[in-house]
Design a protein around this motif. Structure first.
Motif, PDB file in Angstrom:
ATOM      1  N   ASP A 208      80.706 -43.938  93.711  1.00  0.00           N
ATOM      2  CA  ASP A 208      79.906 -44.663  92.727  1.00  0.00           C
ATOM      3  C   ASP A 208      80.779 -45.214  91.606  1.00  0.00           C
ATOM      4  O   ASP A 208      80.521 -46.310  91.081  1.00  0.00           O
ATOM      5  CB  ASP A 208      78.822 -43.759  92.143  1.00  0.00           C
ATOM      6  CG  ASP A 208      77.641 -43.597  93.082  1.00  0.00           C
ATOM      7  OD1 ASP A 208      77.352 -44.552  93.830  1.00  0.00           O
ATOM      8  OD2 ASP A 208      77.014 -42.533  93.079  1.00  0.00           O
ATOM      9  N   GLU A 356      81.237 -36.596  95.026  1.00  0.00           N
ATOM     10  CA  GLU A 356      80.108 -36.309  95.916  1.00  0.00           C
ATOM     11  C   GLU A 356      80.599 -36.035  97.329  1.00  0.00           C
ATOM     12  O   GLU A 356      80.149 -35.078  97.989  1.00  0.00           O
ATOM     13  CB  GLU A 356      79.142 -37.491  95.913  1.00  0.00           C
ATOM     14  CG  GLU A 356      77.941 -37.304  96.818  1.00  0.00           C
ATOM     15  CD  GLU A 356      77.001 -38.496  96.801  1.00  0.00           C
ATOM     16  OE1 GLU A 356      76.152 -38.573  97.723  1.00  0.00           O
ATOM     17  OE2 GLU A 356      77.107 -39.349  95.897  1.00  0.00           O
ATOM     18  N   VAL A 370      72.468 -34.608  94.191  1.00  0.00           N
ATOM     19  CA  VAL A 370      73.123 -35.538  93.275  1.00  0.00           C
ATOM     20  C   VAL A 370      72.105 -36.111  92.305  1.00  0.00           C
ATOM     21  O   VAL A 370      71.030 -36.575  92.702  1.00  0.00           O
ATOM     22  CB  VAL A 370      73.804 -36.693  94.060  1.00  0.00           C
ATOM     23  CG1 VAL A 370      74.380 -37.723  93.100  1.00  0.00           C
ATOM     24  CG2 VAL A 370      74.904 -36.135  94.960  1.00  0.00           C
ATOM     25  N   TYR A 371      72.447 -36.037  91.032  1.00  0.00           N
ATOM     26  CA  TYR A 371      71.640 -36.653  89.980  1.00  0.00           C
ATOM     27  C   TYR A 371      72.406 -37.880  89.484  1.00  0.00           C
ATOM     28  O   TYR A 371      73.571 -37.776  89.102  1.00  0.00           O
ATOM     29  CB  TYR A 371      71.411 -35.670  88.828  1.00  0.00           C
ATOM     30  CG  TYR A 371      70.637 -34.436  89.228  1.00  0.00           C
ATOM     31  CD1 TYR A 371      69.272 -34.341  88.991  1.00  0.00           C
ATOM     32  CD2 TYR A 371      71.274 -33.364  89.851  1.00  0.00           C
ATOM     33  CE1 TYR A 371      68.547 -33.203  89.361  1.00  0.00           C
ATOM     34  CE2 TYR A 371      70.571 -32.225  90.232  1.00  0.00           C
ATOM     35  CZ  TYR A 371      69.215 -32.157  89.969  1.00  0.00           C
ATOM     36  OH  TYR A 371      68.503 -31.034  90.348  1.00  0.00           O
ATOM     37  N   ARG A 372      71.730 -39.013  89.503  1.00  0.00           N
ATOM     38  CA  ARG A 372      72.416 -40.260  89.188  1.00  0.00           C
ATOM     39  C   ARG A 372      71.534 -41.104  88.261  1.00  0.00           C
ATOM     40  O   ARG A 372      70.327 -41.210  88.463  1.00  0.00           O
ATOM     41  CB  ARG A 372      72.705 -41.011  90.481  1.00  0.00           C
ATOM     42  CG  ARG A 372      73.509 -42.273  90.345  1.00  0.00           C
ATOM     43  CD  ARG A 372      73.595 -43.014  91.681  1.00  0.00           C
ATOM     44  NE  ARG A 372      74.411 -42.321  92.671  1.00  0.00           N
ATOM     45  CZ  ARG A 372      73.938 -41.624  93.682  1.00  0.00           C
ATOM     46  NH1 ARG A 372      72.631 -41.477  93.826  1.00  0.00           N
ATOM     47  NH2 ARG A 372      74.736 -41.039  94.555  1.00  0.00           N
ATOM     48  N   SER A 373      72.181 -41.725  87.278  1.00  0.00           N
ATOM     49  CA  SER A 373      71.448 -42.602  86.358  1.00  0.00           C
ATOM     50  C   SER A 373      72.300 -43.825  86.060  1.00  0.00           C
ATOM     51  O   SER A 373      73.491 -43.710  85.779  1.00  0.00           O
ATOM     52  CB  SER A 373      71.123 -41.863  85.054  1.00  0.00           C
ATOM     53  OG  SER A 373      70.436 -42.723  84.164  1.00  0.00           O
ATOM     54  N   LYS A 374      71.685 -45.003  86.151  1.00  0.00           N
ATOM     55  CA  LYS A 374      72.372 -46.252  85.839  1.00  0.00           C
ATOM     56  C   LYS A 374      71.473 -47.067  84.928  1.00  0.00           C
ATOM     57  O   LYS A 374      70.307 -47.304  85.255  1.00  0.00           O
ATOM     58  CB  LYS A 374      72.692 -47.021  87.122  1.00  0.00           C
ATOM     59  CG  LYS A 374      73.813 -48.045  86.985  1.00  0.00           C
ATOM     60  CD  LYS A 374      74.235 -48.568  88.356  1.00  0.00           C
ATOM     61  CE  LYS A 374      75.455 -49.482  88.239  1.00  0.00           C
ATOM     62  NZ  LYS A 374      75.893 -49.969  89.572  1.00  0.00           N
ATOM     63  N   LEU A 390      77.001 -45.852  84.199  1.00  0.00           N
ATOM     64  CA  LEU A 390      76.656 -44.951  85.295  1.00  0.00           C
ATOM     65  C   LEU A 390      76.963 -43.524  84.880  1.00  0.00           C
ATOM     66  O   LEU A 390      78.028 -43.257  84.324  1.00  0.00           O
ATOM     67  CB  LEU A 390      77.469 -45.304  86.543  1.00  0.00           C
ATOM     68  CG  LEU A 390      77.484 -44.241  87.660  1.00  0.00           C
ATOM     69  CD1 LEU A 390      76.165 -44.271  88.423  1.00  0.00           C
ATOM     70  CD2 LEU A 390      78.667 -44.441  88.602  1.00  0.00           C
ATOM     71  N   LYS A 392      76.568 -39.394  86.512  1.00  0.00           N
ATOM     72  CA  LYS A 392      76.308 -38.728  87.780  1.00  0.00           C
ATOM     73  C   LYS A 392      76.701 -37.256  87.707  1.00  0.00           C
ATOM     74  O   LYS A 392      77.772 -36.925  87.202  1.00  0.00           O
ATOM     75  CB  LYS A 392      77.108 -39.444  88.873  1.00  0.00           C
ATOM     76  CG  LYS A 392      76.984 -38.880  90.276  1.00  0.00           C
ATOM     77  CD  LYS A 392      77.738 -39.765  91.250  1.00  0.00           C
ATOM     78  CE  LYS A 392      77.642 -39.270  92.671  1.00  0.00           C
ATOM     79  NZ  LYS A 392      78.329 -40.162  93.631  1.00  0.00           N
TER      80      LYS A 392
END
Length: 450
Positions: A208, A356, A370-374, A390, A392
């Protein structure tokens, strides 16, 4: 047997100086050899001058963004010579500080090359000295691929001595050095083409991170030629003609009178006399154990010449662990687990712990969540810019332990430095969740991701 020194350090970079000073604090008699400027790559040709150029490269965007907040348009041009002079003056100031620190610690400094003659004898210029223990901290250096015309290129060291800003720059290499300089020079207004051997930059980083930075670089006007290599370079009256070979087609690209080869670094072991002292070399690096000891029991090595993790703070920590163990009576080793790092690209990236892919390989795909924020940070709302941040977290589901934290965006390195403490301590996702966020900030996203 009596020796001239309890410890002799070959190399006056960050690792060598930190080791010498720490050992001297414990009462050891210490000598140090350095033929070049004190401070090593980081101070003179790496982290410090490069970060100052990163700051410089951000101003054009900030001038433009300020208009969204009501400021009138700013018309400004870069005085390249003034910038380079100011950057180099700062490195010179730091050289002086290092010299004063060594003097204060009563470390005897020899301004010449150090070469091993045997396990206890070092030749420094025209002088021979002996030492009970020897520490090698000579670092590494950039390497150029062996292709026709490669002598027409420069290496990363040379970026800080250019007398003029290149208008068209070709950068060969997709590692962090190539990426950082591509972003710097584009931010300063140069046309930049980056040639990489794979389909993405920053091999080894979280996917990412690689994707987010590469997309942003291309959005900002950096042309990235993927799955390509350079086969030859020809100097012409129009500039450098660079022959590029790829999977699909071959082409020629044109740069100014320079091109930057940022294709890797290797340990600086030439003329060290390692064979005279029985020091083993493996894969072009000095082989060491967990205590930084080489194959010769009284000779040690730290930093980039051992090719463990090529980061300045790692070399410093390795050196201080050695000094604590052998001169301070505090046996300890360097831990290479959860070492944070950053890429000072635009946008910036920082990371700590497992990617990851690494986490899934180690624990199994089903064991990882997986915790992901964009999102677009608040800063870019009024300027109307589509810049993304981003964040993560890579979490082991059964234990809730956070295995990795990754970020791309403004101040990523500053934010991940704090997060790294939690990851190093073994924090769980529930510990992140229980932490109250500071609002409004980007950093709060690390404790609000669900």
């Amino acid at each position: 047997m009596s020796y001239d020194f309890d410890l002799f350090v070959i190399g006056g970079g960050s690792g060598g100086i930190a080791t010498a000073r720490r050992a001297a604090e414990y009462g050891a008699k210490v000598g140090l050899a350095e033929y070049d400027r004190l401070g090593g790559t980081c101070v003179n040709r790496g982290c410090i001058p490069k970060k100052l150029m990163v700051y410089t490269s951000h101003f054009p965007a900030q001038f433009q963004e300020s208009q969204g907040y009501g400021w009138s348009p700013v018309k400004s041009t870069l005085d390249w010579s003034k910038m380079i002079t100011a950057v180099n003056q700062e490195t010179e100031r730091l050289n002086g500080i290092y010299q004063r620190m060594l003097d204060k610690s009563n470390v005897q400094v020899y301004r010449d090359y150090g070469k091993l003659l045997d396990p206890h004898t070092i030749e420094v210029g025209n002088t021979k000295v002996t030492a009970d223990k020897i520490l090698i901290a000579v670092g590494g250096h950039p390497v150029r691929p062996n292709i026709p015309g490669i002598e027409n290129t420069i290496i990363s060291d040379d970026m800080f001595t250019l007398t003029e800003q290149p208008k068209r720059l070709v950068i060969w290499g997709g590692g962090y050095i190539g990426v950082e300089f591509a972003c710097i020079m584009r931010g300063l207004g140069s046309d930049v083409i980056q040639i990489i051997r794979r389909d993405k930059i920053l091999n080894g980083f979280d996917e990412d991170i690689r994707t987010t930075i590469q997309e942003s670089m291309e959005h900002h006007g950096i042309q990235i030629l993927k799955n390509c290599t350079i086969t030859s370079i020809e100097k012409t009256s129009q500039g450098l003609k660079i022959a590029v070979q790829g999977d699909q087609n071959n082409e020629m690209v044109l740069a100014d009178t320079i091109g930057l080869a940022a294709t890797g670094r290797k340990p600086s072991l030439d003329n060290l006399g390692l064979e005279n002292a029985g020091v083993e070399v493996k894969k072009e690096a000095i082989a060491v154990d967990k205590y930084s000891c080489t194959s010769q029991e009284n000779i040690y090595a730290v930093g980039d010449c051992t090719d463990q993790i090529n980061l300045t703070p790692v070399a410093i920590n390795e050196g201080r662990a050695f000094a604590d163990t052998h001169f301070g009576g505090k046996s300890r080793t360097m831990s290479y687990e959860n070492v944070p790092s950053a890429v000072f690209s635009t946008p910036e990236a920082a990371t700590v712990g497992l990617t990851e892919a690494e986490a899934k390989e180690q624990y199994g795909e089903d064991a990882i969540k997986v915790y992901r924020s964009k999102f677009r940070p608040m800063y870019y709302v009024l300027p109307g810019k589509d810049e993304k941040t981003l964040m993560k977290l890579v979490v082991h589901q059964e234990t809730e332990k956070v295995l990795g934290a990754h970020m791309v965006g403004n101040y990523a390195a500053e934010i991940i430095q704090g997060v790294a403490i939690a990851v190093k301590m073994g924090a769980k996702k529930s510990d992140f969740d229980a932490t109250v966020g500071i609002h409004p900030t980007s950093a709060e996203e690390f404790v609000t991701m669900r």
